[in-house]
Scaffold this active site. Structure first.
Site: not given
Ligand code: GLC
Ligand code: GLC
Length: 810
Positions: A485
């Site tokens: 993300d």
């Molecule tokens: C969080 C989000 C997931 C994403 C991951 C890495 O666990 O829930 O959707 O793939 O972060 O950014």
């Molecule tokens: C996931 C990531 C987090 C970020 C979020 C945004 O959860 O782990 O770091 O802020 O996505 O959607």
């Protein structure tokens, strides 16, 4: 250092001190009504949606931490204490918290009084039941004044903590049976047709429903006026902050024990029947619920039901081995966490406030992978819900809201890995069940009934979405982000408070993801298989062709010499390459490309995994990237916003460690795979709890990486795709028992440390007992099925009801 121990026989983790390095929590409930409960009785409950239907108020990020819960104050001749230690913090002579499957029991003892509080949500009901046993362990009589306490949330948890100009005037309660039943009916007069209640199955000496009266305006949680005084005030809330507190007079002879049952319930009333008389709520549904749990016998029966329910679920996959940590992860805690993540998605934990994220498209599909063997019917329903939020072009809302099941417009779409996860989820469901019928299920796009078409058509659009969105190198465009993300290659954000994911998207079709390319190759065989099965031979052929092409493209444009590249950015520059100054290597494409089989024959897979070992492995797990970004890069996004070693900037993401673990088994290196797994599997970290800080019975999303100030410290336990992926890795690849379309594949690969083991797997109505003699050499297994040798590693599915004995030497 440990703060408790595993009681495997009772399937419990037993916490022996209230002073754990962080609140260690558990979840109650499994269908529509859920609760979070810490080892100090903190937490809250809600009906279906943690934001919109919250029953109890809870204070996140407060001082002290973990405030708000089900508290019982005991006044023993002027000495006031809580069996849960919090909030008074009066020293206890003994303390124990047992977190079990769907229940928590906290026992505290002080000055000859032992109080034990059992909390659970009876399956199929919308209530927390609290059974409080109080025992006098002294030789003299005791007269105790006991006060229950919970604080109501005014339903919408976000509004509840922001909108005081309104909320301080809306609170309303009703009191019945002299105060034994307290009703919370805020906003019931207008648009709500639900209320909550807190009941005790005994006559009370008094009650309180007004927070200020209960505590005294300037007192803190540890010194409520009512508890100190030893007498309830019979306060009736009007606005401000309604609470529910029962005052009990408890006389105990020497050695005597008394038990009280409290029910904290939620009911809905049909609109036409809302009122008993003007202004007086219809209490019939509450009475019915109260009557079901008003005796200790009823409580015991419900607890037995809960325990049987879990025995049934867990019997679908279990292992017996000489490694007790392995057994407890596989047999108890990992599947339990998978159930919780399936239920909660990423909504409510001690790191997720329940008011933010809805159900993730990507997240929910991955959660299925670890859950589907527990309750396949619920997985089926979830798949339909998720697919119903897809767009006609195959893209998907990134999130949807559980109450409405509608896509979330604030976040929107454009996370280009999302569509492919649907194929992963559906394939896992069909492997488990053989229910190909799901592919014909009529499912709408964006919840518009006019657009209904087969689920298979949804998969087709998913698959083709990738093909319709390829970049200059023929690799998939990344969009707003892929699995990571925080790798935001099209969002150049320079303004505080903007979302890294949703603001300022560049429209250029240049930034590409090698990770999505790996996913595409990984999921293509399943997609082709399903297409073939439905008679779409051309589509199957096309899929295989495109997958072979993508495989070549990865090797041509996604290979950096010693590992797979991560991406090309907006300008066409490489990300995750030895040409870069920082972050030359990322974990995601190494795991996913090798899992997909890319470079396994040509030797690139082995090279890539050796690079992971050399550059990313640490004593606490594999970091996401190395070296971390030391400054903010506007063209890379949120990843470079984190201080080095945390989160996506070189933290240890326990979610993608299992990809590397599975990848290692693909090239037969079981020893290494098992070692990697033990570094992050919580039961193996119990002895380092002072470093790790979070629960030793569930995975955390992230452990701080080697460049972090606090290497080894975990954050964000419970709600993470880590649960599902690690269950897949350990159960299907290390222990090596995985359902496939036409049979159960048995192919253990976990090195020699665990010699013999037996896996019992129930699948499609039959039971398989798989006895493994494991030399750890990683070679092809030799199998006999009911005494007859077979070639290959596929045990054909047996008839429902059959028991199949499989012997395996590897
Ligand atoms: C969080 C989000 C997931 C994403 C991951 C890495 O666990 O829930 O959707 O793939 O972060 O950014
Ligand atoms: C996931 C990531 C987090 C970020 C979020 C945004 O959860 O782990 O770091 O802020 O996505 O959607």
């Amino acid at each position: 250092m440990r703060f408790g121990y595993f009681d495997d026989k009772n399937r419990e983790y037993v916490i022996t001190t209230p002073k754990t390095p962080y609140p260690w929590i558990n979840y109650l409930g499994s269908e529509n009504f859920f609760a979070l409960v810490s080892h100090r009785a903190g937490g809250y409950c809600f009906y279906r949606d943690a934001r919109l239907r919250r029953l109890m108020r809870y204070r996140y990020n407060n001082v002290p931490t973990d405030m708000g819960g089900r508290y019982f104050y005991i006044n023993d001749g002027g000495d006031v204490w809580n069996p849960s230690f919090a909030p008074t913090k009066a020293a206890l002579d003994s303390f124990e918290c047992r977190h079990g499957l769907g229940y928590t029991r906290i026992t505290g003892e002080r000055k000859g009084v032992r109080a034990s509080l059992l909390m659970f949500v009876p399956p199929g009901h919308t209530a927390e039941v609290h059974e409080l046993r109080i025992k006098n362990t002294t030789a003299g009589p005791k007269n105790l004044k006991v006060f229950s306490f919970i604080e109501w949330c005014l339903w919408n948890a976000y509004d509840d903590m922001t909108n005081y100009q309104r909320n301080f005037s809306t609170g309303e309660v009703e009191i019945e049976r002299g105060g034994s039943t307290i009703y919370h009916k805020t906003e019931y007069r207008e648009r709500r047709d639900h209320y909550a209640f807190y009941n005790v199955n005994a006559e009370v000496a008094g009650f309180d429903t007004d927070r200020e009266t209960f505590f005294g305006l300037y007192n803190d949680w540890s010194a409520p006026d009512v508890a100190l005084k030893g007498a309830s005030s019979k306060s009736v809330a009007s606005g401000w902050s309604p609470i529910a507190s029962h005052g009990l007079d408890v006389d105990l002879a020497p050695g005597e024990e008394k038990t009280f049952v409290f029910t904290l319930g939620y009911v809905e009333v049909p609109r036409a029947d809302k009122w008993e008389k003007p202004g007086i709520i219809n209490k019939k549904p509450a009475h019915a619920l109260i009557e079901k749990f008003s005796t200790t016998e009823q409580v015991a029966a419900a607890m037995k039901g809960l325990s049987d329910h879990w025995s049934r679920l867990l019997s679908n996959y279990s292992v017996e081995s000489t490694d007790e940590k392995l057994n407890r992860m596989v047999n108890i805690w990992n599947p339990y966490q998978c159930m919780v993540t399936f239920n909660m998605s990423r909504s409510a934990s001690y790191f997720e406030t329940g008011i933010g994220r809805g159900m993730g498209f990507r997240d929910s599909n991955q959660d299925l992978l670890g859950f589907v063997h527990l309750v396949p019917e619920r997985a089926r329903e979830r798949i339909i819900d998720i697919a119903s939020t897809q767009f006609p072009d195959g893209s998907a809302y990134h999130q949807y809201q559980p109450l409405t099941k509608r896509g979330n417009n604030d976040v929107g779409s454009g996370f280009n890995d999302d569509p492919l996860w649907l194929i992963f989820g559906v394939a896992a469901y069909i492997r488990e069940t053989g229910d190909y019928g799901i592919l014909d299920e009529q499912v709408p796009f964006d919840n518009d009934p006019k657009t209904k078409t087969s689920l298979f058509e949804h998969l087709k659009r998913s698959f083709n979405y990738t093909l319709n969105n390829l970049g200059p190198h023929g690799l998939p465009l990344i969009g707003r982000a892929d699995w990571n993300d925080c790798l935001n290659l099209n969002c150049f954000s320079e303004t505080p408070d903007e979302s890294f994911q949703t603001t300022g998207n560049r429209t250029g079709r240049t930034a590409e993801s090698v990770f999505i390319a790996g996913m595409f190759v990984g999921v293509a065989p399943d997609y082709a298989f399903l297409a073939e099965k439905l008679g779409f031979t051309d589509e199957a052929k096309k899929a295989r062709g495109e997958s072979a092409k993508m495989n070549d493209t990865i090797l041509k444009h996604g290979w950096d010499g010693e590992w797979f590249l991560r991406a090309y950015d907006f300008f066409g520059n490489k990300v995750g390459s030895k040409e870069n100054k920082e972050s030359q290597i990322f974990i995601e494409p190494q795991g996913f490309c090798v899992m997909a089989g890319v470079g396994v024959e040509g030797g690139q897979a082995k090279k890539a995994l050796d690079s992971v070992k050399e550059r990313l492995d640490t004593k606490y797990g594999i970091v996401l990237n190395n070296t971390p970004y030391s400054e903010y890069h506007v063209e890379l996004g949120e990843i470079s916003s984190y201080p080095p070693g945390y989160k996506e900037n070189a933290g240890i993401f326990c979610h993608n460690n299992p990809w590397v673990i599975i990848a290692e088994t693909m090239i037969g290196r079981g020893d290494r795979a098992f070692d990697y797994w033990k570094k992050i599997a919580p039961a193996y970290l119990e002895e380092q709890s002072e470093v790790h800080r979070l629960e030793p019975y569930v995975y955390a999303q992230m452990i701080a990486g080697k460049d972090a100030v606090r290497h080894g410290e975990a954050k964000n336990s419970w709600l993470t795709g880590t649960a599902a992926w690690n269950f897949v890795a350990i159960s299907q690849y290390l222990l090596g028992v995985r359902p496939d379309f036409d049979g159960l594949r048995v192919h253990p690969c976990m090195g020699g440390e665990v010699g013999k083991f037996t896996v019992t797997r129930k699948c499609r109505g039959a039971e398989y007992r798989i006895n493994v003699k494991n030399s750890g050499k990683g070679a092809a297994p030799k199998l006999t099925v009911d005494g007859k040798a077979i070639t290959g590693d596929l045990v054909p599915y047996a008839k429902p009801g059959a028991t199949v004995i499989v012997d395996c030497e590897v």
